[in-house]
Write an enzyme that holds these catalytic residues in place. Structure first.
Site, PDB file in Angstrom:
ATOM      1  N   GLU A 116     -75.523  23.109  51.802  1.00  0.00           N
ATOM      2  CA  GLU A 116     -74.976  22.303  53.255  1.00  0.00           C
ATOM      3  C   GLU A 116     -74.226  23.591  53.740  1.00  0.00           C
ATOM      4  OE1 GLU A 116     -72.967  18.832  52.103  1.00  0.00           O
ATOM      5  OE2 GLU A 116     -74.528  18.087  50.889  1.00  0.00           O
ATOM      6  N   CYS A 129     -68.290  26.556  57.607  1.00  0.00           N
ATOM      7  CA  CYS A 129     -68.032  26.798  55.929  1.00  0.00           C
ATOM      8  C   CYS A 129     -69.520  26.912  55.326  1.00  0.00           C
ATOM      9  CB  CYS A 129     -67.373  25.180  55.547  1.00  0.00           C
ATOM     10  SG  CYS A 129     -67.277  25.084  53.905  1.00  0.00           S
ATOM     11  N   CYS A 136     -73.127  23.478  41.652  1.00  0.00           N
ATOM     12  CA  CYS A 136     -72.286  24.039  41.055  1.00  0.00           C
ATOM     13  C   CYS A 136     -71.939  23.803  39.543  1.00  0.00           C
ATOM     14  CB  CYS A 136     -70.826  23.824  41.889  1.00  0.00           C
ATOM     15  SG  CYS A 136     -69.530  24.608  41.306  1.00  0.00           S
ATOM     16  N   CYS A 140     -66.081  20.000  38.503  1.00  0.00           N
ATOM     17  CA  CYS A 140     -64.621  19.422  38.819  1.00  0.00           C
ATOM     18  C   CYS A 140     -65.003  17.966  39.187  1.00  0.00           C
ATOM     19  CB  CYS A 140     -64.089  20.053  39.906  1.00  0.00           C
ATOM     20  SG  CYS A 140     -63.406  21.638  39.670  1.00  0.00           S
ATOM     21  N   CYS A 143     -65.329  16.227  42.729  1.00  0.00           N
ATOM     22  CA  CYS A 143     -66.349  17.254  43.591  1.00  0.00           C
ATOM     23  C   CYS A 143     -67.754  16.567  43.749  1.00  0.00           C
ATOM     24  CB  CYS A 143     -66.110  18.451  43.248  1.00  0.00           C
ATOM     25  SG  CYS A 143     -67.331  19.434  44.266  1.00  0.00           S
ATOM     26  N   CYS A 372     -68.231  17.981  50.822  1.00  0.00           N
ATOM     27  CA  CYS A 372     -69.557  18.977  50.326  1.00  0.00           C
ATOM     28  C   CYS A 372     -70.219  18.511  49.017  1.00  0.00           C
ATOM     29  CB  CYS A 372     -68.948  20.175  50.162  1.00  0.00           C
ATOM     30  SG  CYS A 372     -70.463  21.419  50.691  1.00  0.00           S
TER      31      CYS A 372
END
Length: 379
Positions: A116, A129, A136, A140, A143, A372
């Protein structure tokens, strides 16, 4: 919820391995130096000097359609574009907010991976951004991207192309407000940029080098975010490119940060802040501290005081840093929720009273999948 975390998670490696046997993205001029572009064309039996012309179209005119490259011989245009500008990604979904001034795009990469980017137009600037990884590996728990794990690293060109497309949209007037110029880039989309260090650094160089080598943006208008990969922060400080470093801290104490930012089990708060200060000392660039405010998790007044102590301690003072508290973009079903307005205000007040420059982040896209990774997850 108690401030005390559950058992500490297993420490994360500095760079997570991608699955073996994965095909690499197509080679693109943004992956290559000026000389490498020439050499590639020569190897293909094409005139090497044409590489500069193609790069000028891509980085200056922001076009990749061979029909618009009228200064190239008609008989060579398709071959030149195929060699240097292969298709890297396809837009498969867009969401708009803020009366058309925020545009979030879901991209499908050549292998089906989803990433994205978000283009945001303000009164005085336009910022994009961008993502640096598909998924990822930092895990975390608050997130959306972190919950999906890492699919793969993006190439330099895949990272850069998000920016070129955003710059083209601004130049063409495709964003509400008429034609304009893209001025700022933030590596705050999907992924941990410093876990994909080589491609991230390559992208930074392409974004900041003047055309036809790159896009010609000011390094001071490029921000690279990290959750705190200490060796990579130090490495970036020595590259001689004065980008802004944004440290996603989210907690001032190891007990809580171990829980919500698992890389902290490898690099403590003290080590991470020390590395960020070293970045400032070496580059002269003030560091941004990103701090997502989560209700009853990390938004207590005493934690704002502790954050001020951590940042200004060891004789560092307060002039090296700027704190950006961010109202959490909530993920459906998550135990982490946005802080109360009064608590956010008090958090900012306490930091400001300690002489620390603090700005509550103006979140964009509140009426779309703001966090995100949400758009990719929904797809």
């Amino acid at each position: 919820m108690s401030d005390q975390p559950a058992a500490a998670p297993t420490p994360l490696p500095l760079v997570l391995a991608e699955p073996r046997g994965r095909k690499k993205p197509p080679r693109h001029l943004a992956d290559l130096t000026v000389d490498e572009r020439k050499d590639l064309l020569v190897e293909m039996g094409l005139p090497g000097f044409r590489a500069r012309q193609v790069a000028t179209h891509y980085f200056s005119r922001l076009v990749d359609d061979p029909e618009q490259m009228t200064d190239l011989p008609a008989g060579q245009r398709a071959a030149l574009v195929e060699a240097l500008l292969p298709d890297l990604m396809t837009s498969i979904r867009e969401q708009t907010a803020d009366k058309g001034k925020t545009v979030k795009t879901l991209w499908k990469l050549f292998d089906g991976s989803l990433v994205e980017s978000v283009l945001m137009r303000y009164k005085d600037r336009a910022t994009i951004c961008i993502s640096s990884q598909a998924g990822c590996g930092m895990a975390c728990p608050f997130c959306a991207t972190g919950q999906g794990g890492l699919q793969r690293n993006m190439s330099t060109a895949e990272i850069v192309h998000q920016v070129v497309v955003g710059a083209r949209a601004m130049a063409n007037g495709d964003v509400a407000g008429g034609p304009g110029r893209l001025s700022n880039v933030v590596f705050m989309g999907m992924g941990e940029p410093l876990a994909n260090y080589k491609a991230t650094l390559g992208a930074v160089r392409r974004l900041t080098e003047p055309a036809p080598s790159g896009l010609g943006l000011s390094a001071r208008h490029v921000t690279v975010s990290t959750v705190g990969l200490v060796p990579r922060i130090r490495q970036l400080a020595g590259e001689g490119i004065p980008v802004t470093l944004a440290l996603s801290l989210h907690a001032p104490d190891d007990e809580l940060r171990n829980d919500i930012v698992p890389i902290n089990t490898r690099f403590s708060v003290a080590e991470t802040v020390d590395a960020a200060y070293e970045y400032f000392a070496k580059t002269g660039r003030r560091v941004s501290i990103e701090y997502a405010l989560m209700k009853d998790i990390n938004d207590q007044g005493w934690r704002a005081d502790l954050l001020a102590d951590v940042l200004s301690g060891d004789g560092r003072g307060t002039g090296w840093v700027h704190v950006n508290p961010i109202p959490l973009n909530e993920v459906p079903g998550s135990r982490f929720t946005r802080s109360r307005e009064d608590d956010m205000d008090e958090f900012v007040r306490r930091l400001t009273a300690r002489g620390i420059a603090t700005t509550l982040r103006d979140t964009r896209g509140s009426d779309i999948d703001a966090a995100c990774g949400q758009l990719a997850a929904s797809e």
